[in-house]
Design a protein around this motif. Sequence first.
Motif, PDB file in Angstrom:
ATOM      1  N   UNK A 141       4.095   9.334  -7.722  1.00  0.00           N
ATOM      2  CA  UNK A 141       3.057   9.796  -8.626  1.00  0.00           C
ATOM      3  C   UNK A 141       1.865   8.867  -8.679  1.00  0.00           C
ATOM      4  N   UNK A 142       2.125   7.558  -8.553  1.00  0.00           N
ATOM      5  CA  UNK A 142       1.030   6.595  -8.708  1.00  0.00           C
ATOM      6  C   UNK A 142       1.400   5.277  -8.040  1.00  0.00           C
ATOM      7  N   UNK A 143       0.417   4.666  -7.405  1.00  0.00           N
ATOM      8  CA  UNK A 143       0.544   3.305  -6.869  1.00  0.00           C
ATOM      9  C   UNK A 143      -0.563   2.475  -7.503  1.00  0.00           C
ATOM     10  N   UNK A 144      -0.179   1.360  -8.083  1.00  0.00           N
ATOM     11  CA  UNK A 144      -1.134   0.477  -8.752  1.00  0.00           C
ATOM     12  C   UNK A 144      -0.957  -0.925  -8.179  1.00  0.00           C
ATOM     13  N   UNK A 145      -2.025  -1.477  -7.586  1.00  0.00           N
ATOM     14  CA  UNK A 145      -1.939  -2.746  -6.868  1.00  0.00           C
ATOM     15  C   UNK A 145      -2.945  -3.756  -7.421  1.00  0.00           C
ATOM     16  N   UNK A 146      -2.479  -4.986  -7.615  1.00  0.00           N
ATOM     17  CA  UNK A 146      -3.329  -6.123  -7.946  1.00  0.00           C
ATOM     18  C   UNK A 146      -2.940  -7.228  -6.978  1.00  0.00           C
TER      19      UNK A 146
END
Length: 315
Positions: free
Chosen positions: A299-304
């Motif tokens: 559903x979602x990929x969040x990268x820092x």
Amino acid sequence: MPGKTDVYCGAGCQPAFGTCGRAEGPPAPSYSPAPFVPPPSSSPPPSTSTVPSTSTLPSPAPSTPVTPPSSGGGSPQPSQAGCVWIVDGAGTFTHQQVFDFSQLTSFPTELAISTDTIAAGPAPFSQLYQEGNVAVSGGTLQLKVPGGQNASPILGAEIATTDKDILYGSVRTTMQISNVAGTVHSQFFYKGDNQETDIEILTATLGQGAHYTNQRLVPGGQSTTATKPMPEDATATMHEYRLDWLQGRTDFYLNGVLQQTFTENVPNTAGAWLWNNWSNGDHSWSSGPPEQDNVMNVGKIEMYYNRTGSAGTCT
């Protein structure tokens, strides 16, 4: 795709326009890791990854019904201070990428589709990643292993960041696990078989939990690995699986709760981040191949993260 100049990279290279060179680029930014208590380690699972050959032209796949994230929650949203993002428990990072597939209708240019062939080795089957098994449809990114395969190569799906110079990061993948047995769902950092840290979920043995691993740093060494419980509804709804790769340690989270920390076999070389769904018929690991289509719904990929070829930009 050719690399960009150091001047361009220093200004904040965007991966859609090429990969920044690292030979004379700015050094990787520093960060302040959170304190921790090292946990014990155990025996390793096998490593199956390769550096991907990539394409950015996805083919459609059938839509798969998914359920919105459960009330289990997720990680706190990072705050931004000037040119950096501050991630709870991990420190500061100079780059951010967020892929919310409920808002996308096509495959993002900041990611690439792998087309690698993986040798069978001791497993029954070799593997081949194909564009046609990757699609953005029905509000999710779908990575599919088609059902009913019984000969090499077993077709699967893999994507990777176009940034190949990631050096430390915090990556959250919100996904729903397939209820069809016989594949491995993975998200991981990879530079080589001895520079890898990963989250792997075996759909044939979900009761074992999620497998967290730092692969061995030297050939012939022992990997560092642990298995932790998964949500009972992992195949019915989405949950957040988070991997923080930091200098000297890796942290593994489920729905924002820290489950495991490793300080051994921590990768220390820049590389790419990947996600895949695969099977090679190995009865001790992936099992399968699946009898029916097995789809990993993201559903979602969040990268820092930090890069060795770019110091980031202020927004």
